[in-house]
Enzyme design. Structure first.
Site, mmCIF file in Angstrom:
data_model
loop_
_atom_site.group_PDB
_atom_site.id
_atom_site.type_symbol
_atom_site.label_atom_id
_atom_site.label_comp_id
_atom_site.label_asym_id
_atom_site.label_seq_id
_atom_site.Cartn_x
_atom_site.Cartn_y
_atom_site.Cartn_z
ATOM 1 N N THR A 180 38.414 -92.108 -43.364
ATOM 2 C CA THR A 180 39.457 -92.563 -44.275
ATOM 3 C C THR A 180 40.569 -91.535 -44.413
ATOM 4 O OG1 THR A 180 39.856 -92.998 -46.627
ATOM 5 C CG2 THR A 180 37.926 -91.691 -46.126
ATOM 6 N N ASP A 181 41.771 -92.018 -44.779
ATOM 7 C CA ASP A 181 42.880 -91.085 -45.067
ATOM 8 C C ASP A 181 42.634 -90.319 -46.367
ATOM 9 O OD1 ASP A 181 43.264 -93.188 -46.843
ATOM 10 O OD2 ASP A 181 45.400 -93.441 -46.425
ATOM 11 N N GLU A 182 41.659 -90.774 -47.176
ATOM 12 C CA GLU A 182 41.420 -90.119 -48.480
ATOM 13 C C GLU A 182 40.911 -88.686 -48.341
ATOM 14 O OE1 GLU A 182 39.612 -92.257 -51.617
ATOM 15 O OE2 GLU A 182 40.580 -94.138 -51.076
ATOM 16 N N LYS A 202 32.995 -88.319 -47.356
ATOM 17 C CA LYS A 202 33.536 -88.721 -46.052
ATOM 18 C C LYS A 202 34.057 -87.490 -45.287
ATOM 19 C CE LYS A 202 34.000 -92.376 -44.577
ATOM 20 N NZ LYS A 202 33.082 -93.253 -43.774
ATOM 21 N N TYR A 221 33.591 -89.709 -53.361
ATOM 22 C CA TYR A 221 33.640 -90.537 -52.142
ATOM 23 C C TYR A 221 34.354 -89.797 -51.014
ATOM 24 C CZ TYR A 221 35.657 -93.836 -48.802
ATOM 25 O OH TYR A 221 36.072 -94.448 -47.636
HETATM 26 P P1 NAD Z 1 31.838 -101.842 -47.485
HETATM 27 O O1 NAD Z 1 31.405 -101.169 -48.731
HETATM 28 O O2 NAD Z 1 32.465 -103.186 -47.576
HETATM 29 O O3 NAD Z 1 30.612 -101.960 -46.477
HETATM 30 C C1 NAD Z 1 29.706 -100.922 -46.273
HETATM 31 C C2 NAD Z 1 28.507 -101.476 -45.508
HETATM 32 O O4 NAD Z 1 27.606 -100.381 -45.254
HETATM 33 C C3 NAD Z 1 27.713 -102.524 -46.283
HETATM 34 O O5 NAD Z 1 27.381 -103.606 -45.450
HETATM 35 C C4 NAD Z 1 26.465 -101.781 -46.726
HETATM 36 O O6 NAD Z 1 25.323 -102.612 -46.877
HETATM 37 C C5 NAD Z 1 26.287 -100.786 -45.588
HETATM 38 N N1 NAD Z 1 25.520 -99.593 -46.000
HETATM 39 C C6 NAD Z 1 25.692 -98.849 -47.125
HETATM 40 N N2 NAD Z 1 24.778 -97.859 -47.174
HETATM 41 C C7 NAD Z 1 24.025 -97.973 -46.041
HETATM 42 C C8 NAD Z 1 22.935 -97.225 -45.519
HETATM 43 N N3 NAD Z 1 22.418 -96.176 -46.178
HETATM 44 N N4 NAD Z 1 22.419 -97.603 -44.322
HETATM 45 C C9 NAD Z 1 22.925 -98.669 -43.649
HETATM 46 N N5 NAD Z 1 23.943 -99.422 -44.112
HETATM 47 C C10 NAD Z 1 24.500 -99.070 -45.298
HETATM 48 O O7 NAD Z 1 32.824 -100.815 -46.772
HETATM 49 P P2 NAD Z 1 34.121 -101.086 -45.881
HETATM 50 O O8 NAD Z 1 35.296 -101.192 -46.791
HETATM 51 O O9 NAD Z 1 33.819 -102.136 -44.906
HETATM 52 O O10 NAD Z 1 34.233 -99.671 -45.148
HETATM 53 C C11 NAD Z 1 33.568 -99.447 -43.918
HETATM 54 C C12 NAD Z 1 33.864 -98.032 -43.441
HETATM 55 O O11 NAD Z 1 35.267 -97.844 -43.302
HETATM 56 C C13 NAD Z 1 33.412 -96.941 -44.417
HETATM 57 O O12 NAD Z 1 32.915 -95.876 -43.681
HETATM 58 C C14 NAD Z 1 34.697 -96.539 -45.147
HETATM 59 O O13 NAD Z 1 34.618 -95.201 -45.575
HETATM 60 C C15 NAD Z 1 35.706 -96.723 -44.040
HETATM 61 N N6 NAD Z 1 37.079 -97.033 -44.476
HETATM 62 C C16 NAD Z 1 37.317 -98.068 -45.324
HETATM 63 C C17 NAD Z 1 38.629 -98.405 -45.669
HETATM 64 C C18 NAD Z 1 38.930 -99.566 -46.583
HETATM 65 O O14 NAD Z 1 40.093 -99.743 -46.949
HETATM 66 N N7 NAD Z 1 37.959 -100.368 -46.962
HETATM 67 C C19 NAD Z 1 39.690 -97.649 -45.143
HETATM 68 C C20 NAD Z 1 39.397 -96.574 -44.290
HETATM 69 C C21 NAD Z 1 38.093 -96.282 -43.948
HETATM 70 O O1 DAU Z 2 42.591 -95.157 -48.293
HETATM 71 C C1 DAU Z 2 41.439 -95.706 -47.713
HETATM 72 C C2 DAU Z 2 40.458 -96.062 -48.803
HETATM 73 O O2 DAU Z 2 40.959 -97.231 -49.433
HETATM 74 C C3 DAU Z 2 39.041 -96.286 -48.290
HETATM 75 O O3 DAU Z 2 38.551 -95.100 -47.757
HETATM 76 C C4 DAU Z 2 38.128 -96.774 -49.413
HETATM 77 O O4 DAU Z 2 36.848 -97.086 -48.901
HETATM 78 C C5 DAU Z 2 38.739 -98.017 -50.038
HETATM 79 O O5 DAU Z 2 37.960 -98.433 -51.136
HETATM 80 C C6 DAU Z 2 40.176 -97.742 -50.493
HETATM 81 O O6 DAU Z 2 40.181 -96.788 -51.603
HETATM 82 P P1 DAU Z 2 41.155 -96.961 -52.869
HETATM 83 O O7 DAU Z 2 40.568 -96.238 -54.002
HETATM 84 O O8 DAU Z 2 42.564 -96.664 -52.489
HETATM 85 O O9 DAU Z 2 41.042 -98.570 -53.060
HETATM 86 P P2 DAU Z 2 40.905 -99.477 -54.383
HETATM 87 O O10 DAU Z 2 41.095 -100.888 -53.952
HETATM 88 O O11 DAU Z 2 39.714 -99.135 -55.177
HETATM 89 O O12 DAU Z 2 42.185 -99.046 -55.219
HETATM 90 C C7 DAU Z 2 43.506 -99.226 -54.708
HETATM 91 C C8 DAU Z 2 44.474 -98.739 -55.774
HETATM 92 O O13 DAU Z 2 44.401 -99.629 -56.890
HETATM 93 C C9 DAU Z 2 44.139 -97.363 -56.323
HETATM 94 O O14 DAU Z 2 45.335 -96.679 -56.653
HETATM 95 C C10 DAU Z 2 43.363 -97.664 -57.614
HETATM 96 C C11 DAU Z 2 44.007 -98.959 -58.093
HETATM 97 N N1 DAU Z 2 43.126 -99.881 -58.841
HETATM 98 C C12 DAU Z 2 41.936 -100.206 -58.313
HETATM 99 C C13 DAU Z 2 41.067 -101.034 -58.980
HETATM 100 C C14 DAU Z 2 39.731 -101.402 -58.407
HETATM 101 C C15 DAU Z 2 43.553 -100.383 -60.064
HETATM 102 O O15 DAU Z 2 44.669 -100.097 -60.543
HETATM 103 N N2 DAU Z 2 42.693 -101.214 -60.731
HETATM 104 C C16 DAU Z 2 41.467 -101.562 -60.252
HETATM 105 O O16 DAU Z 2 40.719 -102.301 -60.947
#
Ligand code: NAD
Ligand code: DAU
Length: 338
Positions: free
Chosen positions: A123-125, A154, A150
């Site tokens: 992630t960019d985080e 990562k 988190y």
């Molecule tokens: P998600 O939470 O929707 O899915 C995570 C999946 O991993 C689930 O199916 C869960 O059951 C599985 N999991 C959790 N713990 C596990 C374990 N111990 N063993 C096996 N499986 C397990 O997450 P996502 O949003 O699909 O993100 C997927 C990946 O991409 C993550 O590594 C996250 O850090 C990365 N990522 C997400 C975003 C985003 O915007 N969602 C952006 C950049 C990177």
């Molecule tokens: O940047 C990549 C990341 O993006 C991934 O690594 C993470 O897995 C993914 O969850 C996401 O993280 P964020 O924290 O940016 O996403 P989230 O949707 O939780 O929040 C987006 C923005 O919205 C953030 O500034 C927090 C705000 N927010 C979020 C929630 C859930 C609110 O204002 N209200 C809310 O209820």
């Protein structure tokens, strides 16, 4: 080619498996997932009878579970993680176990099985927070500065992946991507939370002043980038992936959703307590992957946000089930009401 996709029952993993089996239908996929609250096999029901797809339930942090899944695997795409920042603030321990220990267990297995490629999805985080009203962007040389449990977990995983490349010569690649949106995203995250709350007549909670900035990318563009990295990415290298939005704030994102759904913004939102340690701004410079691998985002934010709203409107049974049970308890803890 046989791919082990960890976390394939989550948001991005689901989209990746569907994408991969459409683009590379001769390949085999093993979806290895613990099925935590975020994993949902219903997403992949259409693949149940596909001979190229297999599901194995298991925990990435359990070496015995991992061993079972490794048979004949050529490539690992490691998506499995605890992924929600707010949950990492409520309970950090699982994030360390899955994201750090889980990655190390998987890396060990990859070395033992002489895997041809280990691609780590990050992630960019990990780069921390940028200032508002600044033109700075994250790039491959930005120092790590994670600020939530988190992102710290990562970041630790990314360091381990690089360490296994240098120490054990494991052929790795890493991608650090910005915020994804699209179908099958868990409604704990901002965009699906906003859409489904509006559909339920519940106010959208906006943290703090709402002037936080994220760099939004449609999930299929992320899948395509991973595909290109697997095909032509350089071993040992990291690629940053980002979207087309230009410093769009959370307020603006929610306003767009309200407009698409014909709702009045002021009547549909409530400003709530801020997320502790809330990163102000993310912005990704994706010129390296553009130059080297010819990748760029294909999906513009407005059109694909509209399509995402449509998807949630058409899949009420899916998100209503996700929002029942454990979600209610979480919502209560996080927001204090429903
Ligand atoms: P998600 O939470 O929707 O899915 C995570 C999946 O991993 C689930 O199916 C869960 O059951 C599985 N999991 C959790 N713990 C596990 C374990 N111990 N063993 C096996 N499986 C397990 O997450 P996502 O949003 O699909 O993100 C997927 C990946 O991409 C993550 O590594 C996250 O850090 C990365 N990522 C997400 C975003 C985003 O915007 N969602 C952006 C950049 C990177
Ligand atoms: O940047 C990549 C990341 O993006 C991934 O690594 C993470 O897995 C993914 O969850 C996401 O993280 P964020 O924290 O940016 O996403 P989230 O949707 O939780 O929040 C987006 C923005 O919205 C953030 O500034 C927090 C705000 N927010 C979020 C929630 C859930 C609110 O204002 N209200 C809310 O209820």
């Amino acid at each position: 080619m046989k791919l082990l996709v960890t976390g394939g029952a989550g948001f991005i993993g689901t989209n990746f498996i569907k994408y991969w089996l459409t683009e590379h239908f001769d390949d085999e996929i093993v979806n290895f997932d613990k099925l935590t609250y975020a994993g949902n096999l219903e997403n992949l029901k259409d693949l149940e009878n596909n001979p190229h797809y297999k599901f194995i339930k298991g925990d990435v942090a359990d070496p015995d579970d991992v061993r079972v899944a490794m048979t004949g695997v050529d490539i690992i795409t490691h998506f499995a993680a605890e992924s929600h920042v707010d949950r990492s603030i409520l309970a950090p321990a699982t994030f360390i176990k899955t994201n750090v220990l889980g990655t190390q267990v998987l890396l060990d297995a990859a070395v033992e099985h002489k895997i041809k490629r280990f691609h780590h999805i990050s992630t960019d985080e990990v780069f921390g927070s940028l200032e508002l009203n600044d033109h700075e962007k994250f790039d491959e040389n930005t120092p790590y500065d994670p600020r939530s449990p988190y992102s710290a977990s990562k970041a630790a995983a990314d360091h381990l992946v690089r360490a296994y490349y240098h120490t054990f010569k494991l052929p790795v690649t890493i991608s650090n991507c910005s915020n994804n949106f699209g179908p099958y995203e868990h409604p704990e995250k901002l965009i699906p939370l906003a859409i489904t709350n509006l559909l339920e007549g519940v106010k959208i909670p906006i943290y703090g002043d709402g002037k936080y900035v994220r760099d939004w990318l449609y999930v299929i563009d992320h899948c395509r980038a991973i595909d290109l990295i697997l095909q032509t990415g350089k071993i040992g290298k990291t690629y940053l992936i980002g979207g087309l939005t230009k410093d769009i704030s959370n307020i603006e994102v929610v306003k767009m959703i309200c407009e698409i759904m014909n709702k009045n913004f002021d009547q549909s939102v409530e400003f709530v307590k801020d997320r502790p340690g809330h990163d102000r701004r993310y912005s990704v410079d994706w010129s390296k992957i553009n130059k080297e691998l010819k990748w760029k985002p294909d999906h513009d934010f407005k059109t694909w946000l509209q399509k995402t709203v449509e998807w949630y409107k058409n899949n009420k049974t899916w998100w209503k089930r996700v929002k029942s049970g454990e979600y209610q308890e979480y919502y209560q803890k996080q927001y204090g009401q429903k």
